[in-house]
Design a protein around this motif. Structure first.
Motif, PDB file in Angstrom:
ATOM      1  N   ARG A  77       0.847  -1.147   0.010  1.00 49.08           N
ATOM      2  CA  ARG A  77       0.113   0.068  -0.094  1.00 49.08           C
ATOM      3  C   ARG A  77       0.868   1.153   0.020  1.00 49.08           C
ATOM      4  O   ARG A  77       1.653   1.534   0.835  1.00 49.08           O
ATOM      5  N   SER A  79       0.570   5.012   0.259  1.00 45.97           N
ATOM      6  CA  SER A  79       0.054   6.107   0.540  1.00 45.97           C
ATOM      7  C   SER A  79       0.567   7.276   0.150  1.00 45.97           C
ATOM      8  O   SER A  79       2.047   7.487   0.376  1.00 45.97           O
ATOM      9  N   GLU A 169      -4.044   6.652  -4.195  1.00 44.30           N
ATOM     10  CA  GLU A 169      -3.142   5.892  -3.361  1.00 44.30           C
ATOM     11  C   GLU A 169      -3.451   4.287  -3.904  1.00 44.30           C
ATOM     12  O   GLU A 169      -2.289   3.778  -4.028  1.00 44.30           O
ATOM     13  N   SER A 173      -0.374   2.427  -5.812  1.00 42.81           N
ATOM     14  CA  SER A 173       0.127   1.097  -5.089  1.00 42.81           C
ATOM     15  C   SER A 173       0.109   0.027  -6.347  1.00 42.81           C
ATOM     16  O   SER A 173       0.409  -1.055  -6.019  1.00 42.81           O
TER      17      SER A 173
END
Length: 782
Positions: A77, A79, A169, A173
């Protein structure tokens, strides 16, 4: 149909003419399109997000460990808040300048691309927004006009469902970087070995370029092509004024890496435990602090190497922040990759015998119950309980010692006697309340030996318990992840009892402190307790300062013992080194005495408030409304002859020729120990042999035989039973009887042997004052 449109249609009303009519038509068209989109959105929902690699972060958000996804991808992930802003800026400038302003589709870009492609007869420019690219990455398909329409629909769905930051995001990702690498976060670690917020401008631009052709620009295979693509976009950014020109010039000179790194497993056992307990989370923020972790791991490895010549191959360390009840360092072994030493075993969670490390709990419970104070005297003499005969580590008994001495020198008999006095269940209940979860499973098979390590605990459980001592007897839940919720503690014992234990354990006049550390002026004040398991298999030490609790275990994971293995020699030095490395700034700060704790003068011989006949006193702590208040009764008045050769009782006291003197009245077991070990203490003279009076009170203490045993004797060999009893110093003769038959008289403590003839024996011992004690035993002949 519903709403205004439905009412107009049902009523047959005209939609109007002119601008008003056109406005209503546009409104109805918009409403119709919205309803159509709503219906299609329900019929064709967005696919669920891809699964992410489980990433475990330290408290400062640095990466500790990561695991492949079920589809064998490094997909973390990403961010935007944790990525270099230059990277985000480059992506948006390059892929979708109007990302924050359009609803997922950029009409202007669409018309421009359609016109250019029509005029040239080939695809010369794209119109895909970040949202449309996200749709294509999630559901790859050939590039056709029909699929483009589907991407547009999906883009609208993403905009309908997620915020712009959430879309960005997901996009960051999912970006492909060749092979099984997806997302900026994973690419940053695998290609540059650094977190994405530490990317240079050159690296940021490079990672913004590769996703356009992830296989042909793959860094570990096509480094030169990737460099050329980066340089091309550096020039474009320079022309557009996107970044500072000098920074772009420096970015051009930066080399392009051509090797792929491995994601380092910094705390493998800790990360595995977190993943196992939080497996449904893609990101776990732990409470570990890298600086403390690295120092602890380095010192652990150093000490294991230091003691390896003695046959010690491993160790484990756990550090708890007392104020926050958080694990800040977790070293499961000295070297995870040392297969010969079984380095992949988790020493923090391993079930081991704690040796003497549980004794502080016994003393804390006894302090709180008012049974003892630090200077009160306890017996340290040979003792047997149901076949269990505790002995001290050095096999030496001291007769009578203070509570302070017994705990600071880790004697074995005094805590066992205290536990017997309080009740074994009291101790075991306290262990369970203290977080020793494995005790529940072992409880049925535990006896008094549990006080000395006859049970199994983990380093996690033991260190957690000691952190309660540092927090005034309150056990808070132990946290390994952040954020840590506020929770109510479990009160194990009073703040006063906790302070008394800490005060004793901080004493430097003890046998388990290395001389080098006594001379170290920078060492913070620390309290600690050691433990050595039976067979020298485990060496323990747990140290406490106001800020940290440090637990250490040293040993071998295969369980074999080493003669030199002891908490004093192997665990204490490591604990002190860690405390000195992580808490040096605290200096000599210490816990303040609780308000319920006060000081008084006590008799130096008994530890009780002095009577007028106590000649020497010393200061002692006591807990108000809990500690014993009875006055010292060690010195008892006796009537003796003028030459002190005879003792009189009221029945035989002459009219003249006597005097009243005070003599110490020791417990029978202690008096016997003094006699057997030739300890010179003041003894009263023998009682008047002409006295015919009978006395009430407690008779002799029969030491052998014991009703707790069933005696097996071989009849043919004529084996005998040992008869032995102890009395106070005023007694000078014991008379023995078996099944009503008189055997003879001996001095207190003197041994008498008897060859039994029946299987049931009633044994009576009477002292020279006529007081009796008896016991019934069973003999089995074979």
């Amino acid at each position: 149909m519903t709403g205004l449109l439905g009412r107009w249609v049902r009523a047959g009303l005209p939609l109007g003419r002119g601008w008003a009519g056109r406005g209503r038509r546009l409104l109805l068209l918009g409403a119709g399109l919205l309803m159509c989109f709503w219906g299609l959105n329900r019929l064709f929902p967005l696919p669920p997000p891809k699964s992410f690699s489980t990433t475990i972060l330290a408290a400062d958000s640095s990466l500790l460990c990561a695991y492949l996804t079920p589809d064998e991808k490094w997909r973390m992930r990403s961010s935007p808040q944790r990525i270099n802003p230059d990277m985000v800026k480059a992506i948006i400038e390059k892929e979708d300048k109007w990302f924050y302003y359009h609803p997922g589709i950029n009409p202007v870009a669409l018309m421009r691309a359609l016109l250019n492609n029509t005029l040239t007869g080939r695809r010369t420019s794209g119109a895909s927004t970040i949202s449309m690219q996200l749709a294509r990455m999630r559901e790859p398909a050939p590039r056709t006009y029909l699929n483009k329409v589907r991407e547009m629909f999906r883009a609208l769905q993403y905009e309908w469902t997620y915020s712009k930051e959430e879309i960005l995001e997901l996009y960051l990702s999912y970006l492909p970087y060749g092979g099984n690498v997806e997302g900026v976060y994973a690419a940053s670690y695998l290609f540059f070995d650094r977190p994405p917020d530490k990317l240079s401008l050159s690296q940021a631009i490079l990672l913004s370029v590769i996703p356009n052709r992830p296989n042909s620009l793959r860094l570990d295979r096509q480094g030169e092509a990737a460099r050329a693509a980066r340089d091309k976009w550096i020039e474009r950014f320079r022309q557009a004024g996107t970044f500072d020109e000098q920074e772009l010039e420096a970015a051009l000179l930066e080399p392009v890496p051509t090797q792929r790194h491995q994601i380092e497993l910094k705390t493998p056992q800790f990360c595995y435990a977190l993943k196992k307990s939080h497996g449904n989370r893609s990101e776990i923020v732990s409470s570990l602090r890298p600086a403390i972790q690295q120092k602890s791991q380095k010192l652990l490895a150093h000490h294991v190497q230091r003691f390896s010549r003695l046959g010690v191959s491993n160790g484990a360390v756990l550090v708890i922040d007392n104020r926050l009840s958080q694990v800040v360092a977790y070293c499961g072994s000295a070297d995870f990759y040392d297969m010969a030493a079984q380095g992949q075993v988790d020493g923090v969670q391993g079930l081991r015998s704690p040796g003497s490390a549980l004794k502080p709990l016994v003393y804390a419970l006894a302090f709180e119950r008012g049974l003892i104070t630090p200077q009160m005297k306890l017996l340290d003499v040979p003792t047997t309980y149901y076949g269990f005969q505790p002995e001290n580590y050095d096999l030496v008994f001291h007769g009578q010692v203070s509570v302070h001495f017994a705990l600071s020198h880790s004697l074995n008999v005094p805590p066992v006697r205290l536990t017997k006095e309080m009740g074994l269940d009291v101790f075991l209940d306290a262990l369970e309340r203290s977080g020793f979860d494995h005790i529940k499973q072992q409880r049925k098979g535990l006896g008094l030996s549990a006080v000395l390590g006859g049970c199994g605990v983990t380093l996690m459980e033991l260190t957690h318990f000691y952190s309660a001592l540092a927090r005034g007897g309150r056990l808070y839940p132990l946290y390994t992840t952040l954020p840590a919720p506020q929770a109510q503690p479990t009160t194990l014992f009073s703040e006063e009892a906790a302070f008394l234990v800490l005060d004793i354990l901080s004493d430097i006049e003890r046998p388990d402190i290395p001389q080098a550390y006594l001379e170290a002026s920078s060492l913070p004040k620390v309290a600690w307790k050691t433990g050595t398991s039976y067979g020298h298999r485990d060496a323990w030490c747990v140290g406490m300062t106001p800020r940290y609790t440090v637990g250490v275990w040293m040993g071998n994971f295969d369980g074999h013992g080493v003669p030199e293995m002891s908490g004093t020699q192997m665990a204490v030095p490591l604990m002190l080194d860690i405390v000195n490395a992580i808490d040096r700034q605290s200096g000599k700060q210490w816990f303040a005495p609780p308000p319920g704790l006060q000081q008084r003068r006590v008799c130096s011989e008994s530890g009780l408030p002095p009577s007028p006949h106590c000649t020497h006193t010393q200061p002692d702590w006591y807990i108000a409304h809990a500690s014993p208040l009875r006055t010292c009764d060690l010195h008892q008045p006796l009537y003796v002859s003028a030459d002190t050769s005879l003792q009189y009782c009221p029945a035989c006291l002459p009219d003249t020729g006597y005097q009243r003197l005070y003599f110490p009245n020791y417990e029978p077991e202690l008096a016997l120990w003094f006699e057997l070990n030739q300890v010179g203490v003041r003894q009263p003279p023998p009682h008047n042999p002409l006295c015919e009076a009978r006395f009430s009170g407690q008779g002799p203490n029969i030491l052998s035989p014991s009703a707790d045993f069933e005696y097996l004797l071989e009849r043919r060999r004529g084996q005998e039973l040992l008869l032995q009893a102890a009395s106070d110093p005023s007694i000078h003769q014991h008379h023995w009887y078996v099944n009503g038959q008189y055997l003879g008289a001996v001095a207190p403590g003197e041994k008498l042997f008897y060859s039994p003839r029946s299987s049931k024996l009633n044994i009576v011992c009477m002292d020279d004052k006529g007081r009796k004690s008896k016991t019934d035993i069973k003999v089995v002949f074979f």
